[in-house]
Structure formats: C-alpha cells, structure tokens
Design an enzyme around this catalytic site. Structure first.
Site, PDB file in Angstrom:
ATOM      1  N   SER A   1     -56.218  65.580   1.825  1.00 19.92           N
ATOM      2  CA  SER A   1     -55.371  65.786   0.654  1.00 19.92           C
ATOM      3  C   SER A   1     -54.219  64.787   0.525  1.00 19.92           C
ATOM      4  O   SER A   1     -53.965  64.275  -0.568  1.00 19.92           O
ATOM      5  CB  SER A   1     -54.809  67.217   0.654  1.00 19.92           C
ATOM      6  OG  SER A   1     -55.834  68.147   0.402  1.00 19.92           O
TER       7      SER A   1
ATOM      8  N   GLU B   1     -66.814  74.558 -14.590  1.00 21.97           N
ATOM      9  CA  GLU B   1     -66.953  75.873 -15.228  1.00 21.97           C
ATOM     10  C   GLU B   1     -66.857  76.992 -14.200  1.00 21.97           C
ATOM     11  O   GLU B   1     -66.276  78.053 -14.477  1.00 21.97           O
ATOM     12  CB  GLU B   1     -68.290  75.947 -15.968  1.00 21.97           C
ATOM     13  CG  GLU B   1     -68.382  75.012 -17.172  1.00 21.97           C
ATOM     14  CD  GLU B   1     -69.769  74.984 -17.775  1.00 21.97           C
ATOM     15  OE1 GLU B   1     -70.702  75.548 -17.141  1.00 21.97           O
ATOM     16  OE2 GLU B   1     -69.939  74.392 -18.860  1.00 21.97           O
TER      17      GLU B   1
ATOM     18  N   HIS C   1     -56.854  65.470 -14.373  1.00 19.02           N
ATOM     19  CA  HIS C   1     -56.753  65.062 -12.978  1.00 19.02           C
ATOM     20  C   HIS C   1     -57.459  66.054 -12.075  1.00 19.02           C
ATOM     21  O   HIS C   1     -58.157  65.680 -11.139  1.00 19.02           O
ATOM     22  CB  HIS C   1     -55.288  64.939 -12.556  1.00 19.02           C
ATOM     23  CG  HIS C   1     -55.122  64.534 -11.125  1.00 19.02           C
ATOM     24  ND1 HIS C   1     -54.957  65.450 -10.105  1.00 19.02           N
ATOM     25  CD2 HIS C   1     -55.119  63.311 -10.544  1.00 19.02           C
ATOM     26  CE1 HIS C   1     -54.849  64.807  -8.959  1.00 19.02           C
ATOM     27  NE2 HIS C   1     -54.946  63.512  -9.189  1.00 19.02           N
ATOM     28  N   SER C   2     -57.300  67.326 -12.339  1.00 18.90           N
ATOM     29  CA  SER C   2     -57.980  68.392 -11.603  1.00 18.90           C
ATOM     30  C   SER C   2     -57.917  69.645 -12.449  1.00 18.90           C
ATOM     31  O   SER C   2     -57.412  69.634 -13.582  1.00 18.90           O
ATOM     32  CB  SER C   2     -57.311  68.630 -10.236  1.00 18.90           C
ATOM     33  OG  SER C   2     -56.041  69.244 -10.416  1.00 18.90           O
TER      34      SER C   2
END
Length: 474
Positions: A237, A151, A366-367
């Site tokens: 990453s 959020e 996923h993100s």
C-alpha cells in the site's frame, strides 16, 4: 620562499615562464639544495602546455614542498577544461544558468495512430498473431474483470477495488515484452501483468475475498496480489516502497550473473516520494538491470501533475540521474511493447537501468473510495475513455491483420464474464483463514509477545462475539 610561492600572483608568474630549464632550486627544493638528479623539465604554463603536461611536470618533483603545490596547480593547469570525476567539463567566460525547462518538450514515441494504423516509416519488432491475439484478449479480460469486481464492491461483497481503465495497454503490452525470469515489483494498477503471466480469475477472486485459498491468507486489502510462482512481488500500500526494492533485487541478479532484469511500476505521484529518487540514484551508480516504468496518467488521486512538479514530466528525472530514458505513448500497445522489449535488452546486455515514462490517462476513478468527477470534468474523462481508448485502438490494428472479429470479441467477453462470476461465487463461499494465521509466517518460532497478543484477541472475541465476523474460524 615557499610561502611566497603559494601566493596566486607569484604562481601565475611562475607558470607563465616558458623555459627549458628547471626553475630555481631554492624555490622547488625549499632550501634543500639543487635537485641535481632531476633532468631538465619544461615549466608548466597556460596556452600551449596542456593540463595533463602541467600535472605530469609537477608530479615529477616528487614529495616535499614542491609536491604540495599539486592541489594549487590542478585548478590552474587547464584553463579550458576541468578534469572532474565523471568527465571533463568545459570552462566558459559567460555566466549562464540552465533554463528551468527546455523550449521544446521531450518527444513521445508512438507506433499506432488513433485509427490503429502504423505511422509511415515506423520500424518495430515483429509481433506475430499468437502474441498479438493474446495481448488483445488479455486486455479484454482485464476490462471485464474490472467491471465485475467494481460492481461487487458496490454491492458490499468486497471491501475495496480499483480499476485499470485506460491503462490496459501499459499492463498487458509491457508484460508481453518480458520473460518469466524477470521479476516484477508492481504498484497496484498492474493486474494485467499478472494476468499475462498466468494468474487465473479464480486466484484473483480468492485474493479479493481474502479466503483460505488467498496466498496472503486474508491479511491484505483486495487487489494486493502477489505470486511467488510468477515472480510477481506482493503489492504494498505505501507509495513508492517497491522502487528501491526493485533496485536491490536487480543488484542481486547482477551479482548472480542472471540473464534477467527487474521491472517496477509506479505512478506520477510516486515520483514525488524520496524512495523514487534514492532508487534511481542507486540504480545508476551501481549499474543494475532494472526498468523503471512510470505511468504518468495525469493525476495522483486528486492532485494533477501540474501541482506536483514544474519539470517536463518525469522522463527528465531519469536523465538527470544518468539513466537512459524514453517517453512513450502509454495508450499505444505496440509502442509500449517495443519500448519495454528494447529496454529489457539494454538493461540485461549492458547491465544498466532504463527509465520509461508512459503518457496515459486514468479513465476511471482512482479507487472505489474516490469520485474523480469532483476534481475533473466528465467531458475530459469521456474523451479519453472513447477517442483515446487503448483497447479499441489496438483492436483496429489486430482486425486489420485479419486476426480478430466481432464474433471472437463477443465470444471472449461472454466466456470471461461467465468464468469470473463462477469464480466469485466459489471464492465468496470459501472458508476464511483461521484466526491463528494472523500470527504466523513472520518468525520461525512465534515469540512470546505475539502469543500474548493472540491470547488477548481471543479473550476480546469471547467478551464481544457479535463484533467479530462469524465466518472466520476461531
């Protein structure tokens, strides 16, 4: 005569002779006269004579032309078995190709059913009240943390986030089976491992907001956690780079004689990277104590596993590289705990790699940069989110043991939410790392090219001050 001997037909005739005397000196001695010092020797042959006897007979000849026969006879001595590096291989007259996939898929280890009841006859290490309650409470904390940080990203307060929805059991249960001496090489969906080890909600918030208290000094994206104190390497990453790193660290543990192992987490998509294959091969050959933990959640972002590989999942890849492997229900906390607990013992005691494939499902996007409803149905997502939720399944088991209640649930969720919101407010208001930190912590003495880069950056900021964040000290 020696040239004649090398012909296959002549060799076959020679080897088929069964005599107790040595063959003609002209053949074995290459015209050098009789080998009078050699005792009578059985001529090597097929059938009754073994491959080992055949080779021993030929080695008895010593050097010279007869010794050169060794390489030609090796392949003919054992008509039933090939003594090849790695073990003996049987010969068969039929041409048979290995099937593309077995008729039956590899089984999946499970302890709890969807109602949180253990299967009849299942045996597993005793999980006491203290460990079980902490496992479940950390799974709840992870859920609350994911909801609030997600959020916060949608409100523009942080730049990026991804959740562990549907994979809470993998996170927490695997961590519970390890010790603090074991080194973790995560991907980016294992914050629960860090949570179990003692990483606080304030530390999570500091990293996501990239303030001066962030251990990475604001240089990394949110959710790229790391902690030297907790033996948890910083998230990277690029996909799969942590896998060979875990093998190297395990080799170091082996050389130092440490009673610990490394564990590396990765998704099914990472198994399509070259680093994955190189790491498994190195680990198997070097025999190092590392646990490969694959979260097969069905999707590599928007690419389903059916478009990634044709094999029976990923567990067979561990077996192909000569690694003991197991497939486990990743939504069953007890099964995950048991599998990692046993894998750790095997890795350390026998000093070898272990491969675990956990079948699970990414119940969230996923993100924050992804909308998974574009490539999979909402009904599919909802089914996994409810009917196969790992948190509710484990809760039923904990409650059945009398270790949890609705009151405890409400209290823990409420307290976690309050603490996290307070941590976010503090982290958000904290000062950012100074500009100079961009150029430190790589070299003991900052080289001239980095000094030049810093100088140019400061000049650019003076020319375009409105384009630079005002909350970052220059």
């Amino acid at each position: 005569m020696a040239a004649w001997f090398t012909r296959s037909s002549g060799l076959a005739r020679l080897l088929s002779r069964r005599t107790t005397k040595m063959a003609s000196p002209a053949i074995f001695g290459s015209g050098l006269g009789p080998l009078s010092s050699d005792p009578p020797m059985p001529a090597p042959g097929f059938g009754a004579s073994s491959a080992g006897e055949c080779l021993r007979s030929l080695r008895h000849l010593g050097s010279g032309k007869a010794g050169e026969m060794m390489s030609q006879v090796d392949d003919r001595c054992g008509d039933q078995m090939l003594d090849f590096p790695g073990g003996k291989v049987a010969f068969v007259p039929e041409m048979r190709f290995l099937p593309a996939s077995p008729s039956e898929r590899i089984n999946c280890y499970r302890v709890l059913d969807y109602n949180g009841q253990t299967f009849s006859g299942s045996r597993f290490p005793e999980v006491g009240k203290e460990v079980a309650v902490k496992m479940y409470s950390d799974m709840i904390t992870l859920q609350v943390m994911d909801t609030i940080f997600y959020e916060a990203q949608r409100q523009g307060r942080i730049s990026f986030y991804l959740t562990s929805n549907g994979e809470e059991a993998i996170n927490v249960a695997s961590a519970a089976a390890l010790t603090m001496d074991d080194i973790v090489f995560p991907q980016y969906r294992e914050p629960g491992v860090l949570l179990w080890r003692g990483f606080t909600l304030h530390e999570f918030a500091n990293q996501c907001f990239g303030n001066k208290l962030d251990y990475g000094k604001g240089r990394q994206m949110p959710i790229h956690y790391g902690s030297n104190r907790l033996n948890y390497y910083t998230v990277s990453s690029p996909i799969a780079t942590q896998i060979p790193q875990a093998v190297g660290a395990a080799y170091s543990l082996k050389m130092d004689g440490k009673k610990a192992c490394t564990i590396t987490y990765f998704g099914d998509g990472a198994s399509s990277e070259g680093d994955f294959h190189a790491a498994l091969n190195f680990a198997a050959v070097l025999e190092v104590p590392v646990i490969f933990f694959c979260r097969n959640n069905g999707w590599a972002i928007s690419t389903p596993t059916t478009e990634q590989f044709r094999s029976d999942g990923i567990v067979v890849r561990g077996q192909a590289y000569g690694i003991d492997s197991i497939r486990v229900d990743g939504n069953d906390a007890l099964a995950v705990y048991n599998a990692v607990h046993a894998a750790r013992e095997m890795a350390i005691q026998e000093c070898k790699p272990i491969f675990i494939e956990a079948l699970t499902y990414r119940a969230g996007h996923h993100s924050t940069s992804d909308d998974s409803t574009k490539y999979r149905s909402t009904d599919e997502i909802e089914h996994w989110r409810t009917a196969r939720d790992p948190v509710s399944r484990f809760r039923k088991w904990v409650e059945r043991n009398g270790w949890w209640s609705d009151a405890a649930e409400e209290e823990h969720r409420g307290n976690t939410r309050k603490e996290l919101l307070r941590a976010i407010l503090i982290a958000e208001r904290a000062e950012k790392p100074p500009l100079s930190e961009l150029f430190t912590d790589v070299y003991d003495h900052v080289p001239s090219n980095l000094h030049e880069q810093e100088k140019l950056l400061r000049e650019t900021i003076k020319k375009h001050p409105v384009e630079y964040p005002s909350d970052v000290p220059v």
